[in-house]
Design a protein around this motif. Structure first.
Motif, PDB file in Angstrom:
ATOM      1  N   PRO A  15      -8.417  -5.994   1.540  1.00  0.00           N
ATOM      2  CA  PRO A  15      -7.666  -7.189   1.152  1.00  0.00           C
ATOM      3  C   PRO A  15      -6.181  -7.030   1.499  1.00  0.00           C
ATOM      4  O   PRO A  15      -5.649  -5.922   1.475  1.00  0.00           O
ATOM      5  CB  PRO A  15      -7.859  -7.278  -0.355  1.00  0.00           C
ATOM      6  CG  PRO A  15      -8.882  -6.261  -0.718  1.00  0.00           C
ATOM      7  CD  PRO A  15      -9.038  -5.320   0.415  1.00  0.00           C
ATOM      8  N   THR A  17      -2.141  -9.016   1.116  1.00  0.00           N
ATOM      9  CA  THR A  17      -1.314 -10.046   0.496  1.00  0.00           C
ATOM     10  C   THR A  17      -0.587 -10.737   1.646  1.00  0.00           C
ATOM     11  O   THR A  17       0.341 -10.176   2.225  1.00  0.00           O
ATOM     12  CB  THR A  17      -0.296  -9.438  -0.481  1.00  0.00           C
ATOM     13  OG1 THR A  17      -1.008  -8.728  -1.487  1.00  0.00           O
ATOM     14  CG2 THR A  17       0.557 -10.526  -1.113  1.00  0.00           C
ATOM     15  N   ARG A  41      -3.558 -11.558  10.245  1.00  0.00           N
ATOM     16  CA  ARG A  41      -4.152 -11.552   8.898  1.00  0.00           C
ATOM     17  C   ARG A  41      -3.059 -11.627   7.844  1.00  0.00           C
ATOM     18  O   ARG A  41      -3.208 -12.267   6.815  1.00  0.00           O
ATOM     19  CB  ARG A  41      -4.955 -10.260   8.662  1.00  0.00           C
ATOM     20  CG  ARG A  41      -6.298 -10.217   9.302  1.00  0.00           C
ATOM     21  CD  ARG A  41      -7.089  -8.992   8.865  1.00  0.00           C
ATOM     22  NE  ARG A  41      -7.400  -9.082   7.439  1.00  0.00           N
ATOM     23  CZ  ARG A  41      -7.397  -8.051   6.598  1.00  0.00           C
ATOM     24  NH1 ARG A  41      -7.108  -6.842   7.023  1.00  0.00           N
ATOM     25  NH2 ARG A  41      -7.693  -8.226   5.333  1.00  0.00           N
ATOM     26  N   ARG A  44       0.813 -15.527   8.085  1.00  0.00           N
ATOM     27  CA  ARG A  44       0.091 -16.791   8.294  1.00  0.00           C
ATOM     28  C   ARG A  44       1.092 -17.926   8.423  1.00  0.00           C
ATOM     29  O   ARG A  44       1.775 -18.275   7.469  1.00  0.00           O
ATOM     30  CB  ARG A  44      -0.875 -17.029   7.136  1.00  0.00           C
ATOM     31  CG  ARG A  44      -1.876 -15.885   7.050  1.00  0.00           C
ATOM     32  CD  ARG A  44      -2.803 -16.007   5.905  1.00  0.00           C
ATOM     33  NE  ARG A  44      -3.669 -14.830   5.826  1.00  0.00           N
ATOM     34  CZ  ARG A  44      -4.680 -14.697   5.012  1.00  0.00           C
ATOM     35  NH1 ARG A  44      -4.975 -15.685   4.171  1.00  0.00           N
ATOM     36  NH2 ARG A  44      -5.397 -13.612   4.996  1.00  0.00           N
ATOM     37  N   THR A  69     -10.153 -14.610   9.569  1.00  0.00           N
ATOM     38  CA  THR A  69     -10.229 -13.861   8.310  1.00  0.00           C
ATOM     39  C   THR A  69      -9.574 -14.597   7.147  1.00  0.00           C
ATOM     40  O   THR A  69      -9.676 -14.157   6.014  1.00  0.00           O
ATOM     41  CB  THR A  69      -9.558 -12.474   8.435  1.00  0.00           C
ATOM     42  OG1 THR A  69      -8.139 -12.646   8.594  1.00  0.00           O
ATOM     43  CG2 THR A  69     -10.149 -11.681   9.588  1.00  0.00           C
ATOM     44  N   TRP A  70      -8.877 -15.700   7.429  1.00  0.00           N
ATOM     45  CA  TRP A  70      -8.167 -16.420   6.376  1.00  0.00           C
ATOM     46  C   TRP A  70      -9.160 -17.005   5.380  1.00  0.00           C
ATOM     47  O   TRP A  70     -10.218 -17.522   5.762  1.00  0.00           O
ATOM     48  CB  TRP A  70      -7.314 -17.525   6.958  1.00  0.00           C
ATOM     49  CG  TRP A  70      -6.176 -17.054   7.823  1.00  0.00           C
ATOM     50  CD1 TRP A  70      -5.961 -15.780   8.300  1.00  0.00           C
ATOM     51  CD2 TRP A  70      -5.125 -17.847   8.338  1.00  0.00           C
ATOM     52  NE1 TRP A  70      -4.835 -15.755   9.072  1.00  0.00           N
ATOM     53  CE2 TRP A  70      -4.294 -17.000   9.113  1.00  0.00           C
ATOM     54  CE3 TRP A  70      -4.802 -19.187   8.226  1.00  0.00           C
ATOM     55  CZ2 TRP A  70      -3.157 -17.465   9.755  1.00  0.00           C
ATOM     56  CZ3 TRP A  70      -3.677 -19.645   8.873  1.00  0.00           C
ATOM     57  CH2 TRP A  70      -2.860 -18.797   9.620  1.00  0.00           C
ATOM     58  N   GLU A  71      -8.789 -16.953   4.111  1.00  0.00           N
ATOM     59  CA  GLU A  71      -9.657 -17.468   3.059  1.00  0.00           C
ATOM     60  C   GLU A  71      -9.827 -18.983   3.150  1.00  0.00           C
ATOM     61  O   GLU A  71     -10.867 -19.512   2.789  1.00  0.00           O
ATOM     62  CB  GLU A  71      -9.101 -17.103   1.666  1.00  0.00           C
ATOM     63  CG  GLU A  71      -9.145 -15.625   1.359  1.00  0.00           C
ATOM     64  CD  GLU A  71      -8.013 -14.830   2.030  1.00  0.00           C
ATOM     65  OE1 GLU A  71      -7.008 -15.436   2.469  1.00  0.00           O
ATOM     66  OE2 GLU A  71      -8.156 -13.601   2.139  1.00  0.00           O
ATOM     67  N   ASP A  72      -8.792 -19.681   3.598  1.00  0.00           N
ATOM     68  CA  ASP A  72      -8.858 -21.137   3.733  1.00  0.00           C
ATOM     69  C   ASP A  72      -8.999 -21.487   5.217  1.00  0.00           C
ATOM     70  O   ASP A  72      -8.007 -21.565   5.943  1.00  0.00           O
ATOM     71  CB  ASP A  72      -7.608 -21.801   3.150  1.00  0.00           C
ATOM     72  CG  ASP A  72      -7.697 -23.319   3.159  1.00  0.00           C
ATOM     73  OD1 ASP A  72      -8.653 -23.873   3.763  1.00  0.00           O
ATOM     74  OD2 ASP A  72      -6.807 -23.964   2.580  1.00  0.00           O
TER      75      ASP A  72
END
Length: 131
Positions: A15, A17, A41, A44, A69-72
């Motif tokens: 993970p 930040t 990653r 952004r 790989t972005w969560e959104d």
């Protein structure tokens, strides 16, 4: 007997930040060894400026891989190259579907212009970016 045709899963990414920005320059003109998937990653941006006369496909691939790989996945990204190159055009054609699927667009290259400083006889070279 074990099925040797099964491929190993890719290792899980640690993970991070992330830092969110509106606009950022891709470091060191996108040279190998300075920018990789990990950069995209962590950093952004809505707009990435690639200031390179001869970008490599590895920096372009890193953008695509990092964005995945972005969560959104619905966050939109625009790459702004400062020069129009054959490498960039070829890469865009090869990855047209992936770019669309991951909401990455590539703007036309920034146009070169000259700025006349107010109340001065001097001018300077600049890049004009329109958002």
């Amino acid at each position: 007997a074990a099925d040797v045709s099964m491929s190993k899963a890719a290792p899980a990414l640690k993970p991070v930040t992330p830092f969110y920005m509106d606009l950022t320059y891709i470091p060191n003109h996108g040279e190998n060894g300075f920018v990789d998937m990990e950069f995209f990653r962590r950093v952004r941006a809505r707009y990435y400026v690639l200031s390179s006369v001869s970008p490599t496909s590895s920096v372009l691939n890193a953008l695509l891989e990092g964005k995945q790989t972005w969560e959104d996945p619905d966050l939109e990204v625009t790459l702004i190259p400062t020069y129009d190159t054959e490498t960039l055009r070829h890469w865009m054609a090869l990855h047209r579907d992936d770019l669309s699927a991951h909401k990455i667009s590539v703007a036309p290259s920034a146009s070169r212009c000259t700025i006349q400083l107010q109340d001065q006889d001097n001018s300077c070279a600049a890049y004009r970016l329109e958002f």
